[in-house]
Write an enzyme that holds these catalytic residues in place. Structure first.
Site, PDB file in Angstrom:
ATOM      1  N   TRP A  20      26.853 -22.130 -18.400  1.00 41.06           N
ATOM      2  CA  TRP A  20      27.648 -22.143 -19.618  1.00 41.06           C
ATOM      3  C   TRP A  20      29.002 -22.792 -19.317  1.00 41.06           C
ATOM      4  CZ3 TRP A  20      25.634 -22.176 -24.100  1.00 41.06           C
ATOM      5  CH2 TRP A  20      24.700 -21.248 -24.554  1.00 41.06           C
ATOM      6  N   HIS A  25      31.210 -19.112 -20.653  1.00 39.76           N
ATOM      7  CA  HIS A  25      31.412 -17.755 -20.130  1.00 39.76           C
ATOM      8  C   HIS A  25      32.747 -17.172 -20.577  1.00 39.76           C
ATOM      9  CE1 HIS A  25      27.939 -17.056 -17.626  1.00 39.76           C
ATOM     10  NE2 HIS A  25      27.999 -18.311 -17.222  1.00 39.76           N
ATOM     11  N   ASP A  64      29.946 -17.330 -10.618  1.00 44.06           N
ATOM     12  CA  ASP A  64      29.610 -18.709 -10.245  1.00 44.06           C
ATOM     13  C   ASP A  64      30.384 -19.157  -9.009  1.00 44.06           C
ATOM     14  OD1 ASP A  64      27.590 -19.527 -11.974  1.00 44.06           O
ATOM     15  OD2 ASP A  64      29.000 -20.039 -13.575  1.00 44.06           O
ATOM     16  N   ARG A  67      28.386 -17.683  -5.826  1.00 42.02           N
ATOM     17  CA  ARG A  67      26.958 -17.884  -5.569  1.00 42.02           C
ATOM     18  C   ARG A  67      26.666 -18.904  -4.478  1.00 42.02           C
ATOM     19  NH1 ARG A  67      24.418 -20.751 -10.945  1.00 42.02           N
ATOM     20  NH2 ARG A  67      22.510 -20.634  -9.717  1.00 42.02           N
ATOM     21  N   HIS A  79      21.162 -15.654 -11.787  1.00 39.50           N
ATOM     22  CA  HIS A  79      21.748 -16.269 -12.984  1.00 39.50           C
ATOM     23  C   HIS A  79      20.713 -16.695 -14.030  1.00 39.50           C
ATOM     24  CE1 HIS A  79      25.869 -16.877 -11.130  1.00 39.50           C
ATOM     25  NE2 HIS A  79      25.131 -16.538 -10.091  1.00 39.50           N
ATOM     26  N   HIS A 136      29.113 -11.715 -16.555  1.00 38.24           N
ATOM     27  CA  HIS A 136      28.597 -13.072 -16.351  1.00 38.24           C
ATOM     28  C   HIS A 136      27.120 -13.193 -16.754  1.00 38.24           C
ATOM     29  CE1 HIS A 136      28.863 -17.070 -14.492  1.00 38.24           C
ATOM     30  NE2 HIS A 136      27.607 -16.871 -14.142  1.00 38.24           N
ATOM     31  N   ASP A 140      24.873 -15.703 -19.137  1.00 36.50           N
ATOM     32  CA  ASP A 140      23.805 -16.594 -18.642  1.00 36.50           C
ATOM     33  C   ASP A 140      22.491 -16.409 -19.378  1.00 36.50           C
ATOM     34  OD1 ASP A 140      25.070 -18.123 -16.723  1.00 36.50           O
ATOM     35  OD2 ASP A 140      24.529 -16.812 -15.049  1.00 36.50           O
ATOM     36  N   HIS A 146      18.448 -21.176 -19.004  1.00 32.41           N
ATOM     37  CA  HIS A 146      18.476 -20.176 -17.925  1.00 32.41           C
ATOM     38  C   HIS A 146      17.255 -19.270 -18.007  1.00 32.41           C
ATOM     39  CE1 HIS A 146      22.537 -20.403 -15.876  1.00 32.41           C
ATOM     40  NE2 HIS A 146      22.500 -21.439 -16.686  1.00 32.41           N
ATOM     41  N   HIS A 169      20.258 -29.666 -18.229  1.00 33.52           N
ATOM     42  CA  HIS A 169      20.805 -28.329 -18.005  1.00 33.52           C
ATOM     43  C   HIS A 169      22.323 -28.338 -18.231  1.00 33.52           C
ATOM     44  CE1 HIS A 169      20.465 -24.248 -16.192  1.00 33.52           C
ATOM     45  NE2 HIS A 169      21.741 -24.467 -15.963  1.00 33.52           N
ATOM     46  N   ASP A 173      24.591 -26.265 -20.747  1.00 29.97           N
ATOM     47  CA  ASP A 173      25.635 -25.392 -20.204  1.00 29.97           C
ATOM     48  C   ASP A 173      26.994 -25.716 -20.812  1.00 29.97           C
ATOM     49  OD1 ASP A 173      24.323 -23.721 -18.445  1.00 29.97           O
ATOM     50  OD2 ASP A 173      24.929 -24.802 -16.630  1.00 29.97           O
TER      51      ASP A 173
END
Ligand SMILES: *[C@@H]1O[C@H](CO)[C@@H](O)[C@H](O)[C@H]1NC(C)=O
Ligand SMILES: *[C@@H]1O[C@H](CO)[C@@H](O)[C@H](O)[C@H]1NC(C)=O
Ligand SMILES: *[C@@H]1O[C@H](CO)[C@@H](O)[C@H](O)[C@H]1NC(C)=O
Length: 303
Positions: A20, A25, A64, A67, A79, A136, A140, A146, A169, A173
């Site tokens: 996102w 987010h 994020d 990760r 996620h 979060h 997601d 996702h 993607h 996002d």
């Protein structure tokens, strides 16, 4: 201009980076802060050690940022859930089939970190980490890609968006929301707050007012897995109708900034609205449950 297009390429190159797009987010977090109860606000401001109105927005992208670190590697699959369905012919998420037994998925992650927020035996630090993950992952799980396995959630589908080469993607996002809102790339917080305030009005008295009761129908704190499955299944259905309505090859290499954007933008908007509204309700359920726990125990410590 130059710098910002380099930044776009850099972000797009990381698989699933900044889900996102950070902006999504942060918007979800501001939206949730507009709807949580005063008790939830107080609890989370104390837990997250931030008594400003930005206490949720400020931690919304933390997951994020960890990760890809050594410490956070174990969270990298949390996620998303890679539905092995067959869009556009058939969509659907199956927990047993799609959530990796060893590494987990966004559904098991919401379950785990919700449980950890409720666990009075954990330290406040560990519960703060759990809260950051909950904020979060509710975001997601509302991004349709996702919840999809095809071509690594669209990361391997190269397209154009307003002339820029991006993967699908990343378009879902980031690009669609940023075009919709008109976000200056370096200042996401102010635009996110403004968008969240607009969506708050739509939810309270505008186009989403009649839907909002329905949005909470699946929320059941005693069953986080079913709750999360209902939310990802709803988002995954858009993969068949809006994300890949004619399959990946129909959009590969194509410009998506026009008609495709026209169909996609309302989906991104409603998914952000749902995510923020649901996140607020979920946090309220957690905090209400903690209050019940602490009033039935001898502890006077509210955290
Ligand atoms: C609260 O969070 C915001 C956003 O991250 C940050 O700018 C601010 O400095 C934080 N305030 C405190 C008191 O930590
Ligand atoms: C739950 O969260 C803890 C703390 O981050 C982690 O160590 C554990 O692996 C997680 N369990 C699952 C099933 O995701
Ligand atoms: C919530 O989940 C629990 C545990 O699965 C279940 O017993 C209960 O009936 C559910 N409540 C609602 C309103 O669906």
């Amino acid at each position: 201009m130059k710098l910002s297009s380099i930044a776009v390429v850099g972000t797009a190159a990381l698989p699933g980076a900044l889900a996102w797009g950070g902006f999504g987010h942060i918007s979800v977090a501001y939206l949730a802060s507009n709807f949580v109860s005063p008790a939830t606000t107080t609890y989370l401001q104390t837990l997250l050690r931030n008594d400003t109105g930005d206490y949720l927005a400020g931690i919304a992208t933390w997951a994020d940022s960890v990760r890809y670190t050594k410490w956070g590697q174990f969270t990298s699959e949390f996620h998303f859930i890679d539905a092995k369905d067959d869009p556009p012919r058939s969509c659907g998420v199956d927990f047993e089939r799609d959530c990796k037994k060893d590494r987990g998925c966004v559904v098991s992650a919401l379950h785990n970190y919700t449980t950890r927020m409720l666990d009075a035996d954990l330290s406040a630090g560990e519960r703060a980490v759990a809260a950051k993950f909950v904020v979060h992952f509710v975001g997601d799980m509302h991004q349709p890609l996702h919840t999809e396995d095809v071509e690594r959630g669209g990361n391997d589908i190269q397209v154009l968006f307003d002339g820029r080469r991006l993967n699908l993607h990343h378009v879902w996002d980031t690009s669609i929301a940023e075009k919709l809102v008109g976000v200056p790339r370096q200042k996401p917080y102010e635009s996110a707050k403004r968008w969240a305030d607009e969506l708050t009005t739509e939810i309270n008295e505008g186009k989403y007012a009649s839907a909002r009761v329905d949005w909470l129908r699946s929320a059941n704190l005693s069953d986080p897995r079913s709750t999360a499955m209902a939310w990802v299944t709803e988002g995954n259905a858009y993969v068949c109708t809006t994300v890949l309505p004619e399959g990946p090859d129909a959009i590969r290499g194509k410009e998506l900034g026009n008609e495709y954007y026209g169909a996609a933008a309302p989906v991104v908007e409603v998914q952000i609205a749902r995510a923020g509204y649901r996140l607020a309700a979920w946090l309220d359920l957690i905090v209400a449950s903690l209050k019940t726990q602490s009033s039935s125990s001898s502890s006077s410590d509210d955290l």
